[in-house]
Design a protein around this motif. Structure first.
Motif, PDB file in Angstrom:
ATOM      1  N   LEU A  32       7.642  10.716  12.437  1.00  0.00           N
ATOM      2  CA  LEU A  32       6.870   9.947  13.157  1.00  0.00           C
ATOM      3  C   LEU A  32       6.908  10.564  14.530  1.00  0.00           C
ATOM      4  N   HIS A  33       8.261  10.794  14.869  1.00  0.00           N
ATOM      5  CA  HIS A  33       8.324  11.328  16.185  1.00  0.00           C
ATOM      6  C   HIS A  33       7.375  12.968  16.193  1.00  0.00           C
ATOM      7  N   TYR A  34       7.476  13.440  15.309  1.00  0.00           N
ATOM      8  CA  TYR A  34       6.823  14.508  15.482  1.00  0.00           C
ATOM      9  C   TYR A  34       5.137  14.286  15.505  1.00  0.00           C
ATOM     10  N   CYS A  35       4.688  13.133  15.048  1.00  0.00           N
ATOM     11  CA  CYS A  35       3.701  12.614  15.073  1.00  0.00           C
ATOM     12  C   CYS A  35       2.988  12.209  16.483  1.00  0.00           C
ATOM     13  N   GLY A  36       4.058  12.044  17.386  1.00  0.00           N
ATOM     14  CA  GLY A  36       3.570  11.457  18.615  1.00  0.00           C
ATOM     15  C   GLY A  36       4.227  10.344  19.083  1.00  0.00           C
ATOM     16  N   TYR A  37       4.974   9.578  18.065  1.00  0.00           N
ATOM     17  CA  TYR A  37       5.492   8.356  18.337  1.00  0.00           C
ATOM     18  C   TYR A  37       6.891   8.340  18.953  1.00  0.00           C
ATOM     19  N   THR A  38       7.043   7.411  19.783  1.00  0.00           N
ATOM     20  CA  THR A  38       8.474   7.184  20.640  1.00  0.00           C
ATOM     21  C   THR A  38       8.996   6.193  20.340  1.00  0.00           C
ATOM     22  N   ASP A  39      10.299   5.911  20.782  1.00  0.00           N
ATOM     23  CA  ASP A  39      11.425   4.561  20.761  1.00  0.00           C
ATOM     24  C   ASP A  39      11.990   4.249  21.822  1.00  0.00           C
ATOM     25  N   LYS A  40      11.479   5.065  23.064  1.00  0.00           N
ATOM     26  CA  LYS A  40      12.256   4.787  24.271  1.00  0.00           C
ATOM     27  C   LYS A  40      12.147   3.418  24.850  1.00  0.00           C
ATOM     28  N   HIS A  41      11.056   2.551  24.623  1.00  0.00           N
ATOM     29  CA  HIS A  41      10.719   1.132  25.274  1.00  0.00           C
ATOM     30  C   HIS A  41      10.646   0.155  24.003  1.00  0.00           C
ATOM     31  N   GLU A  42      10.887  -1.189  24.233  1.00  0.00           N
ATOM     32  CA  GLU A  42      10.953  -2.074  23.187  1.00  0.00           C
ATOM     33  C   GLU A  42       9.702  -2.140  22.340  1.00  0.00           C
ATOM     34  N   THR A  43       8.403  -1.922  23.351  1.00  0.00           N
ATOM     35  CA  THR A  43       7.168  -1.968  22.528  1.00  0.00           C
ATOM     36  C   THR A  43       7.117  -0.703  21.627  1.00  0.00           C
ATOM     37  N   ASP A  44       7.353   0.303  22.140  1.00  0.00           N
ATOM     38  CA  ASP A  44       7.338   1.762  21.232  1.00  0.00           C
ATOM     39  C   ASP A  44       8.169   1.425  20.192  1.00  0.00           C
ATOM     40  N   LYS A  45       9.316   0.824  20.003  1.00  0.00           N
ATOM     41  CA  LYS A  45      10.614   0.713  19.054  1.00  0.00           C
ATOM     42  C   LYS A  45       9.689  -0.197  17.923  1.00  0.00           C
ATOM     43  N   ALA A  46       9.252  -1.246  18.298  1.00  0.00           N
ATOM     44  CA  ALA A  46       8.737  -2.192  17.625  1.00  0.00           C
ATOM     45  C   ALA A  46       7.348  -1.638  16.903  1.00  0.00           C
ATOM     46  N   ASN A  47       6.611  -0.875  17.512  1.00  0.00           N
ATOM     47  CA  ASN A  47       5.550   0.167  16.991  1.00  0.00           C
ATOM     48  C   ASN A  47       6.103   1.094  15.780  1.00  0.00           C
ATOM     49  N   MET A  48       7.228   1.758  16.103  1.00  0.00           N
ATOM     50  CA  MET A  48       7.813   2.802  15.519  1.00  0.00           C
ATOM     51  C   MET A  48       8.279   2.018  14.077  1.00  0.00           C
ATOM     52  N   ARG A  49       9.142   0.867  14.199  1.00  0.00           N
ATOM     53  CA  ARG A  49       9.550   0.399  13.189  1.00  0.00           C
ATOM     54  C   ARG A  49       8.353  -0.379  12.012  1.00  0.00           C
ATOM     55  N   ALA A  50       7.338  -0.851  12.670  1.00  0.00           N
ATOM     56  CA  ALA A  50       6.267  -1.077  11.956  1.00  0.00           C
ATOM     57  C   ALA A  50       5.583   0.103  11.044  1.00  0.00           C
ATOM     58  N   LYS A  51       5.385   1.129  11.844  1.00  0.00           N
ATOM     59  CA  LYS A  51       4.941   2.485  11.024  1.00  0.00           C
ATOM     60  C   LYS A  51       5.904   2.717   9.766  1.00  0.00           C
ATOM     61  N   GLU A  52       7.170   2.680  10.346  1.00  0.00           N
ATOM     62  CA  GLU A  52       8.095   3.128   9.133  1.00  0.00           C
ATOM     63  C   GLU A  52       8.121   2.061   8.178  1.00  0.00           C
ATOM     64  N   THR A  53       8.143   0.871   8.288  1.00  0.00           N
ATOM     65  CA  THR A  53       7.574  -0.215   7.066  1.00  0.00           C
ATOM     66  C   THR A  53       6.447  -0.132   6.395  1.00  0.00           C
ATOM     67  N   HIS A  54       5.360   0.479   7.109  1.00  0.00           N
ATOM     68  CA  HIS A  54       4.128   0.579   6.451  1.00  0.00           C
ATOM     69  C   HIS A  54       4.362   1.701   5.504  1.00  0.00           C
ATOM     70  N   TYR A  55       4.690   2.773   5.952  1.00  0.00           N
ATOM     71  CA  TYR A  55       5.014   3.982   5.141  1.00  0.00           C
ATOM     72  C   TYR A  55       5.893   3.776   3.989  1.00  0.00           C
ATOM     73  N   LEU A  56       6.983   3.147   4.248  1.00  0.00           N
ATOM     74  CA  LEU A  56       8.141   2.924   3.255  1.00  0.00           C
ATOM     75  C   LEU A  56       7.398   1.929   2.125  1.00  0.00           C
ATOM     76  N   ASN A  57       6.484   1.068   2.527  1.00  0.00           N
ATOM     77  CA  ASN A  57       5.613   0.276   1.301  1.00  0.00           C
ATOM     78  C   ASN A  57       4.946   1.231   0.438  1.00  0.00           C
ATOM     79  N   LEU A  58       4.401   2.400   0.913  1.00  0.00           N
ATOM     80  CA  LEU A  58       3.625   3.302   0.201  1.00  0.00           C
ATOM     81  C   LEU A  58       4.460   4.406  -0.762  1.00  0.00           C
ATOM     82  N   TRP A  59       6.008   4.070  -0.470  1.00  0.00           N
ATOM     83  CA  TRP A  59       6.730   4.820  -1.170  1.00  0.00           C
ATOM     84  C   TRP A  59       6.961   4.027  -2.554  1.00  0.00           C
ATOM     85  N   GLY A  60       7.169   2.783  -2.392  1.00  0.00           N
ATOM     86  CA  GLY A  60       7.763   1.944  -3.488  1.00  0.00           C
ATOM     87  C   GLY A  60       6.707   0.926  -3.835  1.00  0.00           C
TER      88      GLY A  60
END
Length: 136
Positions: free
Chosen positions: A108-136
């Motif tokens: 996700l970092h390579y795709c342009g997402y950052t996690d420097k600020h709280e809103t960015d962290k929340a967005n990154m976490r949501a993306k991670e969770t979304h894609y983890l749900n595609l795994w299982g």
């Protein structure tokens, strides 16, 4: 192409399945897959890289070196399996779940997402969770 390297005794059991999942995520993000290397290591190995290349004298679970060109995703992703195991215990999740989260975090970092600020962290976490749900 996704490649896996091991600087520790740890080994993935399902490299092909994980590669297929990561490739799918890259495509869903509107990017193309280039050469991506995952390097699994221990805390000592990753700490040395953190000090040498980032000037951070701390332990971390992941360091990624992004060599992407435009939307072609490529780079080296170093993951401390020791740190992932400790974080899994801290967060009360299975090791495999935390490992997949960290693996996709680097992508996700390579795709342009950052996690420097709280809103960015929340967005990154949501993306991670979304894609983890595609795994299982």
């Amino acid at each position: 192409m996704i490649d896996y390297n091991y600087e520790t005794d740890f080994k993935l059991n399902n490299e092909l399945e994980i590669s297929n999942w990561i490739s799918k995520v890259i495509g869903l993000e509107g990017c193309s897959e280039g050469d991506i290397s995952y390097i699994f290591c221990d805390d000592t190995y990753l700490h040395k890289l953190n000090v040498e290349f980032l000037n951070h004298d701390t332990l971390t679970d992941i360091i990624s070196f992004d060599y992407s060109i435009g939307k072609i995703i490529q780079g080296d992703i170093y993951i401390s399996v020791e740190r992932v195991a400790e974080n899994a215990g801290t967060f009360g999740v299975a090791f495999d779940n935390e490992l997949l989260r960290v693996m996709i975090h680097g992508i996700l970092h390579y795709c342009g997402y950052t996690d420097k600020h709280e809103t960015d962290k929340a967005n990154m976490r949501a993306k991670e969770t979304h894609y983890l749900n595609l795994w299982g």
